[in-house]
Design a protein around this motif. Structure first.
Motif, PDB file in Angstrom:
ATOM      1  N   MET A   1       0.843  -1.191   0.000  1.00  0.00           N
ATOM      2  CA  MET A   1       0.000   0.000   0.000  1.00  0.00           C
ATOM      3  C   MET A   1       0.880   1.244   0.000  1.00  0.00           C
ATOM      4  O   MET A   1       1.800   1.365   0.800  1.00  0.00           O
ATOM      5  N   ARG A   2       0.592   2.167  -0.918  1.00  0.00           N
ATOM      6  CA  ARG A   2       1.352   3.415  -0.959  1.00  0.00           C
ATOM      7  C   ARG A   2       0.721   4.410   0.010  1.00  0.00           C
ATOM      8  O   ARG A   2      -0.493   4.629   0.000  1.00  0.00           O
ATOM      9  N   ALA A   3       1.570   4.996   0.833  1.00  0.00           N
ATOM     10  CA  ALA A   3       1.080   5.902   1.865  1.00  0.00           C
ATOM     11  C   ALA A   3       1.935   7.159   1.913  1.00  0.00           C
ATOM     12  O   ALA A   3       3.113   7.153   1.538  1.00  0.00           O
ATOM     13  N   LEU A   4       1.319   8.235   2.385  1.00  0.00           N
ATOM     14  CA  LEU A   4       2.016   9.502   2.605  1.00  0.00           C
ATOM     15  C   LEU A   4       1.973   9.810   4.089  1.00  0.00           C
ATOM     16  O   LEU A   4       0.893   9.869   4.689  1.00  0.00           O
TER      17      LEU A   4
ATOM     18  N   GLY B   1      -3.270  12.993  -7.256  1.00  0.00           N
ATOM     19  CA  GLY B   1      -2.280  12.139  -7.918  1.00  0.00           C
ATOM     20  C   GLY B   1      -2.799  10.745  -8.211  1.00  0.00           C
ATOM     21  O   GLY B   1      -2.323  10.089  -9.151  1.00  0.00           O
ATOM     22  N   GLY B   2      -3.746  10.272  -7.406  1.00  0.00           N
ATOM     23  CA  GLY B   2      -4.413   9.009  -7.679  1.00  0.00           C
ATOM     24  C   GLY B   2      -3.670   7.750  -7.276  1.00  0.00           C
ATOM     25  O   GLY B   2      -4.192   6.653  -7.461  1.00  0.00           O
ATOM     26  N   GLU B   3      -2.469   7.864  -6.714  1.00  0.00           N
ATOM     27  CA  GLU B   3      -1.700   6.677  -6.351  1.00  0.00           C
ATOM     28  C   GLU B   3      -1.674   6.410  -4.846  1.00  0.00           C
ATOM     29  O   GLU B   3      -1.454   5.279  -4.421  1.00  0.00           O
ATOM     30  N   THR B   4      -1.903   7.421  -4.053  1.00  0.00           N
ATOM     31  CA  THR B   4      -1.826   7.279  -2.599  1.00  0.00           C
ATOM     32  C   THR B   4      -3.118   6.668  -2.068  1.00  0.00           C
ATOM     33  O   THR B   4      -4.216   7.142  -2.356  1.00  0.00           O
ATOM     34  N   GLU B   5      -2.974   5.624  -1.244  1.00  0.00           N
ATOM     35  CA  GLU B   5      -4.131   4.950  -0.660  1.00  0.00           C
ATOM     36  C   GLU B   5      -4.365   5.308   0.796  1.00  0.00           C
ATOM     37  O   GLU B   5      -5.442   5.063   1.336  1.00  0.00           O
ATOM     38  N   LEU B   6      -3.341   5.879   1.426  1.00  0.00           N
ATOM     39  CA  LEU B   6      -3.421   6.176   2.853  1.00  0.00           C
ATOM     40  C   LEU B   6      -2.611   7.433   3.139  1.00  0.00           C
ATOM     41  O   LEU B   6      -1.483   7.579   2.655  1.00  0.00           O
ATOM     42  N   VAL B   7      -3.183   8.348   3.929  1.00  0.00           N
ATOM     43  CA  VAL B   7      -2.448   9.521   4.407  1.00  0.00           C
ATOM     44  C   VAL B   7      -2.385   9.440   5.923  1.00  0.00           C
ATOM     45  O   VAL B   7      -3.413   9.300   6.593  1.00  0.00           O
ATOM     46  N   VAL B   8      -1.167   9.504   6.461  1.00  0.00           N
ATOM     47  CA  VAL B   8      -0.942   9.398   7.901  1.00  0.00           C
ATOM     48  C   VAL B   8      -0.546  10.769   8.437  1.00  0.00           C
ATOM     49  O   VAL B   8       0.375  11.396   7.919  1.00  0.00           O
ATOM     50  N   SER B   9      -1.233  11.208   9.472  1.00  0.00           N
ATOM     51  CA  SER B   9      -0.920  12.479  10.113  1.00  0.00           C
ATOM     52  C   SER B   9      -0.053  12.227  11.335  1.00  0.00           C
ATOM     53  O   SER B   9      -0.424  11.444  12.216  1.00  0.00           O
TER      54      SER B   9
END
Length: 322
Positions: free
Chosen positions: A1-4, A53-61
């Motif tokens: 999974m790609r995440a930021l 961007g359409g590639e990120t599945e998860l954003v973590v704060s």
């Protein structure tokens, strides 16, 4: 999974070493990109670009409630869609972390990271409702941009306290319980509207409620924390319903002291109560209109003075890893 992973380097309770440990731990399970915020609103911009961007599945704060709020507003820039938007995960790094704790996460950043990894491996998540506030059509606040919030907003007294605390922190003061209590006292004695409220609450197809000195809008409960003590302004508020409102019509020295004591003793079963209080549950649409400009806050972020604001409670707005 790609995440930021969006990191607020000014987060109150995390050091650079802790942030590196958390980043390394998340990288073991995720294709992780890391971005550090550099200005106010940067977390919002990063989350918006992640969506587009359409590639990120998860954003973590990794930060406090302000960082979470910015990320949520970036994720929902084009509107809520929990089935297609990237999911949100929260690692608490601020002084209070109301949203993370309301989700049941540990208040320690390293422990919360472990809980997040466990939830990811188990595929555990939930959909939460959010609040949306925008300028009221036909008023001087009509052009104010819409703003999503995760746990609370306020017009009047509580927002004035938030503004005073922000001023003190900009002067270099640490965010402590004593700082908040001092600003509560100063706001009380400086507030010209505490005896005669200028706020009117309007709901579609219902009577107006007038004379509020302050209005606290809750999307979940607790409303805030004093250290490890949860404070329940609207005990029935929930991520599964729309918005709750606590309004107070008079705050003399006697009633103000009484309601402060009730807040400190509040429980999941009972919040502030009395003849000068107003409690409303599960409101989808309503407007607050004030005869005088009053302090306004969203998720603990002071936004200046407002005379009006229109609120919407949106169920199933965003999916969160828990």
């Amino acid at each position: 999974m790609r995440a930021l992973l969006v990191v607020n380097p000014a987060a109150t309770t995390t050091s650079a070493r802790v942030r590196d440990v958390i980043s390394t731990a998340l990288s073991s399970d995720l294709k992780l990109d890391v971005a550090t915020t550099q200005y106010r609103g940067h977390a919002r911009d990063l989350a918006r670009r992640a969506v587009e961007g359409g590639e990120t599945e998860l954003v973590v704060s990794l930060g406090g409630d302000g960082t979470v709020n910015e990320i949520v507003n970036g994720l929902l820039h084009h509107g809520p869609d929990p089935d297609t938007l990237p999911r949100l995960a929260v690692v608490p790094g601020g002084s209070t972390n109301v949203f993370a704790r309301a989700l049941g996460l540990p208040n320690d950043a390293v422990e919360a990271t472990g809980a997040l990894l466990d939830a990811l491996r188990a595929g555990s998540s939930r959909t939460v409702g959010l609040g949306l506030v925008e300028g009221t059509p036909g008023t001087e606040d009509e052009g104010v941009p819409a703003r999503w919030f995760t746990f609370c907003a306020g017009l009047g007294f509580d927002a004035g306290v938030v503004g005073r605390v922000e001023q003190q922190r900009e002067l270099g003061k640490r965010s402590t319980h004593a700082l908040y209590l001092r600003q509560v006292a100063r706001q009380f004695f400086a507030d010209p509207h505490r005896r005669r409220g200028p706020i009117t609450l309007r709901r579609p197809d219902d009577e107006e409620l007038v004379g509020l000195t302050t209005a606290i809008i809750c999307n979940t409960s607790p409303w805030t924390y004093l250290g490890n003590r949860p404070v329940y302004a609207s005990p029935e508020a929930s991520f599964d319903t729309a918005l709750d409102v606590l309004g107070i019509t008079r705050m003399s020295a006697l009633t103000g002291t009484r309601y402060a004591a009730q807040l400190l003793r509040s429980t999941p079963e009972r919040g502030p109560h009395g003849k000068h209080t107003l409690t409303l549950h599960d409101l989808t649409d309503f407007t607050l209109q004030s005869q005088a400009p009053l302090p306004f806050q969203v998720d603990g972020d002071h936004l200046g003075l407002r005379t009006s604001a229109t609120f919407t409670g949106v169920r199933r707005a965003l999916r969160v890893i828990v």
